[in-house]
Structures are given as structure tokens and as C-alpha cells.
Design a protein around this motif. Sequence first.
Motif, PDB file in Angstrom:
ATOM      1  N   UNK A   1       0.833  -1.208   0.000  1.00 59.95           N
ATOM      2  CA  UNK A   1       0.000   0.000   0.000  1.00 59.95           C
ATOM      3  C   UNK A   1       0.863   1.252   0.000  1.00 59.95           C
ATOM      4  N   UNK A   2       1.934   1.215   0.793  1.00 60.10           N
ATOM      5  CA  UNK A   2       2.837   2.376   0.851  1.00 60.10           C
ATOM      6  C   UNK A   2       3.524   2.594  -0.483  1.00 60.10           C
TER       7      UNK A   2
ATOM      8  N   UNK B   1      -1.464   7.050   5.092  1.00 58.25           N
ATOM      9  CA  UNK B   1      -0.984   8.258   5.754  1.00 58.25           C
ATOM     10  C   UNK B   1      -1.305   8.195   7.235  1.00 58.25           C
ATOM     11  N   UNK B   2      -0.603   9.035   8.030  1.00 64.53           N
ATOM     12  CA  UNK B   2      -0.866   9.070   9.468  1.00 64.53           C
ATOM     13  C   UNK B   2      -1.676  10.311   9.805  1.00 64.53           C
TER      14      UNK B   2
ATOM     15  N   UNK C   1      -3.190   7.633  14.112  1.00 68.41           N
ATOM     16  CA  UNK C   1      -3.569   6.362  13.503  1.00 68.41           C
ATOM     17  C   UNK C   1      -3.030   6.284  12.079  1.00 68.41           C
ATOM     18  N   UNK C   2      -2.973   5.041  11.560  1.00 67.22           N
ATOM     19  CA  UNK C   2      -2.539   4.830  10.185  1.00 67.22           C
ATOM     20  C   UNK C   2      -3.779   4.612   9.318  1.00 67.22           C
ATOM     21  N   UNK C   3      -3.894   5.385   8.271  1.00 67.25           N
ATOM     22  CA  UNK C   3      -5.097   5.353   7.432  1.00 67.25           C
ATOM     23  C   UNK C   3      -4.805   4.881   6.011  1.00 67.25           C
ATOM     24  N   UNK C   4      -5.830   4.293   5.397  1.00 64.94           N
ATOM     25  CA  UNK C   4      -5.767   3.978   3.964  1.00 64.94           C
ATOM     26  C   UNK C   4      -6.715   4.933   3.247  1.00 64.94           C
TER      27      UNK C   4
ATOM     28  N   UNK D   1      -9.287   3.300   8.807  1.00 60.02           N
ATOM     29  CA  UNK D   1      -8.137   3.124   9.685  1.00 60.02           C
ATOM     30  C   UNK D   1      -7.564   1.716   9.551  1.00 60.02           C
ATOM     31  N   UNK D   2      -6.254   1.649   9.375  1.00 59.47           N
ATOM     32  CA  UNK D   2      -5.568   0.355   9.334  1.00 59.47           C
ATOM     33  C   UNK D   2      -5.027   0.006  10.718  1.00 59.47           C
TER      34      UNK D   2
END
Length: 549
Positions: free
Chosen positions: A265-266, A272-273, A277-280, A292-293
Motif C-alpha cells: 500500500x505504501x 498516511x498518518x 492512527x494509520x489510514x488507507x 483506519x488500518x
Amino acid sequence: MTPLRDLRTAVEDASAALRSDEAKQPGALPAVERPKRDGFGDYSTNAAMLLAPSVGKPPREIAERLGEELSNRLGDSLVRFEVAGPGFLNLFLADDWHATALAEVLAAGDAFGAGGADPAERILVEFVSANPTGPVVAASGRHAAFGDALARILAHHGHEVAREYYLNDAGSQIRKLGESVRARARGEAVPEGGYEGDYVLDIANALPNAAEEDPDVLAQAAVALMYERIKVTLLRFGVHFDRFFSEKTLYEGDPTPVQRAYAELERHGHVYRSDGALWLRTTAFGDDKDRVLERSNGEPTYFTSDVAYLEDKRERGFQRQIDVFGADHHGYVARLKAAMEALGGDPSTLEILVMQFVHLVERGERAAMSKRRGIFNTLDELIDDIGVDAARFFMLQRSHDTTVDLDLDLAREQTNENPVYYVQYAHARIASVLARAGEARVAEALAAVAAGAASEGTTALEPAERALIKKLIAFPDEVAEAAERRAPHRIAAYALELAQDFTAFYRDCRVVGAEPASVESFRIALSVAAQRTIAQALGLLGVSAPTSM
RNA sequence: GCGCCCGUAGCUCAGUGGAUAGAGCGCUCGCCUCCGGAGCGAGAGGUCGCAAGUUCGAAUCUUGCCGGGCGCGCCA
């Protein structure tokens, strides 16, 4: 090739011949289908009406010329044709054409209706995937029957199919199960949102030290027990999975599948953060909000597992993934397809079929269900009640996108009220007729029909014989439609129609003892073809085809 | 409010551009000297939710309403 496809090809060729005279555009493919009324011929086509815009003449005039063109191509097989209505071309086919068609059905054997897929693909069908926090409920039976039948149909159609059950053996629901087990072992009430069914107590009793053990340890032991029970139930229901995919394994290894999915994904630049949180960024692909991942506390979400599983299946080389979801999960479709695209995949290769609910109805009332509250009918109970065949057939009779009320009172009936028994009865009755003829006579009849001898009789075919043959040769198209439209219910409908056509034939046409011998041979062979095809259709549904009942 | 699915015979549901809209169950009437009566035949029963539009043609495609189900969380 099948008789019907030959006919269809002839119509297409004849259409093309007319078109090249005066215009070039290839329009929509003409339909060759059985008309609603017998008076409209054995088959009819709308080719002339489709041709009209490009040829620039009245449809009926084109149909007339198309009929002449077809006459030249089909010779004696085409007895006559008629132009009807707004421009239909109705075709009346000879008895010989029907006899040849029957011979081709018999020659195809088990491969009848098989291998139409173009292109053939490697397809993974994921279904059921119910949380291992309780027994398989009756409603999941619809998923099991549907996914399994779909897999059978796709395989018969020529695809390479794998069946998978995604086992949610990680996450908070599992922890809840462990806490519930411990609570029951201690004789306490289960915690808020825990599982209350009696089976939880059974689990507690089966596990030593359940009262003192750590909930996470208990949870894994409980899942293992439930997992075994689920497998047994599904096998009993005739559903075999190639793999139970453990969610837990997505977090194991180095790198873990989750880490690999993150990396992918990256690499495509869609994570992105924000707010810790880490988001898709699923909104980039049509979802209505980003997802949210990884939570700000570092824990992954349910969605994370799904994305990693998606990626894992891609890595394993499946060209197409079909997921069977419950109606209550339809909100996940957009985000999963977005995830597929964010991973660099083609979202059209991820198909999510949303199953609507099935309600069990008894004496006109719907049974309430809630797994957490322990109010449900298990699939095992349903099977005990109405049997595997009736349960599967009833659940497969309807399209996946319509809610169904399954009438238990009807399904329980072992009488003519019950469609599955009707179909099975036709199969058993044929077995009885063939047994009466005797093995040697049947073999002789099949040889005669294969050699074309039986078709040379001067006796005209009865309407019921012609109707049954036409129903038989429709099977390959039915399989293709059922496969391409992911619609097993079409096979259920077909099986019922075929049984009806056989029954009409049986009523009108004496089989054993018919004279002359060529007619008896023909009818025996026709019965064999009907029996095999009923068995095939039922087999695609996972319903048994008994030779006696 | 937004999104997805559904609305077809009394009931459960087929039918993703074609002719007079079908099946099963239920209902009415009829059929057992006959290869399995666990069966068969006939009949009654429809404004395809409503309204516009697209076209030679719409249950089917488009739009808007009405009704039902489900979903809309850093739950699973």
C-alpha cells in the motif's frame, strides 16, 4: 459443440451473410431461444429485428431472407420457418435433428455441459467464514449451500476453483468468547457483549481449569473446539473447504502478511498518518470515507486483516476472488474494492456477492435469531429436521440477493408438495424403469442410438419426446448462465423443469415394451439421458440423486 | 440524512429489451385394469409498488417518489 450451439452458429452466420450485403456493423448477438408457445416453433430468433437498423429494411422482410439463408445452411434439419409478430423467425426442426441431439447428449457423458468458460480462470471462492464463537447457524447454511454450489458450477464450467473459509481466530470477539467461557466456568454472568449460549457452558466444562485460566488462552482453546465442530457440521452438509485460512497467521512470520500488505500500500502511496492512527486513502477509489488500518493505540483493525488477506490471495495467484458476504456486511464492499485497487490490483477481479437473509418460518412465524444472546437454530438442528437435500435445495432455489422465508413445514414434507422430492422422485423412477428394461437392453439401446439406428425409424416423435430433448440440450446454456451470473438458483429451477418434462414424457410415452423395438430403444436412451442430466443438475447443487426412495 | 438490496398471482419466488408475464405451494374440479399415485390433467387467480422518460418494443434500462430489509465506529 452442442446441437444448440450449432444452431446458434448457423443463425449468426446467416445474419452475417445478410449484413455484409448492405451494411457492416456487427450489432448485438442474436438470441436463439425456446419460444413461449409451441406454435412458435422449436426455436425462434430475434436476429432480423436486430439487423433492421443496419440493413435498413423492415424486420419481417429481413426475417424472410434470413429464413431462406438458414434453409440453405441447415438442409433437411429445418423443416420449415415462419416469420411472426414484429419480425421473429420461428424455426421448426426435424425429428432427425432431435435424434442427433440426443445422441450428442449421450456421447458427452459426464462432460455434458462442461467446459464452456472462456477464458478459464483460477478462482478463489470464500464463503461462510462465520466467527468461530459458536456453532454454525442455520442462516449460515445458505452461505454454505450457495458458495459450495457456485464453486461446483464454476468448476463444471471449466474454471479452476478453490474454496476457502476465513477463520476469524484473532481479535476482540475471540477475547470475548474466552471471557465468556471463564465466566460460565465460575458460574458468573457473562460480561457485557459476551456469548450466552449453552454451548459456552459446554466449552467451559470441556476445558480443565477453565475457571482460573487466562481468557486469551481459554479463547484459543475454545476456538479450536468450535473450529472442529464447524468443520464437522459443514462436511455433514456436503461442504468441503480446501483451506480454512487463519486470520491469526496474518500476524505471524517475518515479515508478516500484514506487513507485506502495508508495504504494498505504501509503495503505491495510499497510506498516511493522522490523529496518531494509520489510514488507507480508500476515498481515492470511490469509498465514502478513509479507513483506519492501525488504531492510535497500535492495534490493527478488522479491516487490516481483510486487506492483508486480500493481498495474500493475490500473491497466491488467483485471478479472481469471489467473496460471499452477509447482507449486514454490504457496507464493506466499497472499501474492499478500494483496497484492491490501492494494492495495485484490478477491482473488477474482486467480486463480492451479498447474500440476503434467510428466515426460518414455522406455522407462519419467523424464528428470531441472535448468536450472542444464544437464540438461534443451528445448521445441525436444521439438517436433523428437514435433511441435507431439502435444506440445500430450498436455500438454493432463490437468488442470493433476495431475502427468503424458508417454510419448514413445506420442507419437511416428503410428498409432492416438496420440489426436491419431486426431482429426486423422477430420478428414482427412471432408475426403476431402466431396471425393468434390464442392463443388457439398456446397453443395446444406447448403442443403437449412438449408431443412429434408432433415429431411422419411421415413427414420428411424440411432442413430449421432443420437449424433453429440447430441455436436455438446454443444460449447457443453463450451466453457463448459472456460472457467469453466479446464479445457482437457475440450476435448481432447471432441475425442476427437467423433472417435469420427464414426467410428462413418462405419462405420454410407454418406454419398456414400446413398439417397434427402435422406438423402445430411443425411449430407453432418452430416459438414460434424462436420468444422467437430472443427476448432474442435482450434483451441481450438492443434492443427492437416489435410485430408489 | 446518505449508501446497498428488494417490491411480480392468496403465499414463497423465477423472469437483467421481445410475441398472450411464469413455477411451486394453496384453492376448485377431475383421473388409480396402465413401466413407481411420493403421481397426472383442467380451472380460477396479475394496474409486474406509483409516475414520468428512453424505443419499433419495458417486469427488465434512466430519473423521481412510496413501502420493506440492511448498513453508515480508531467494533467485529
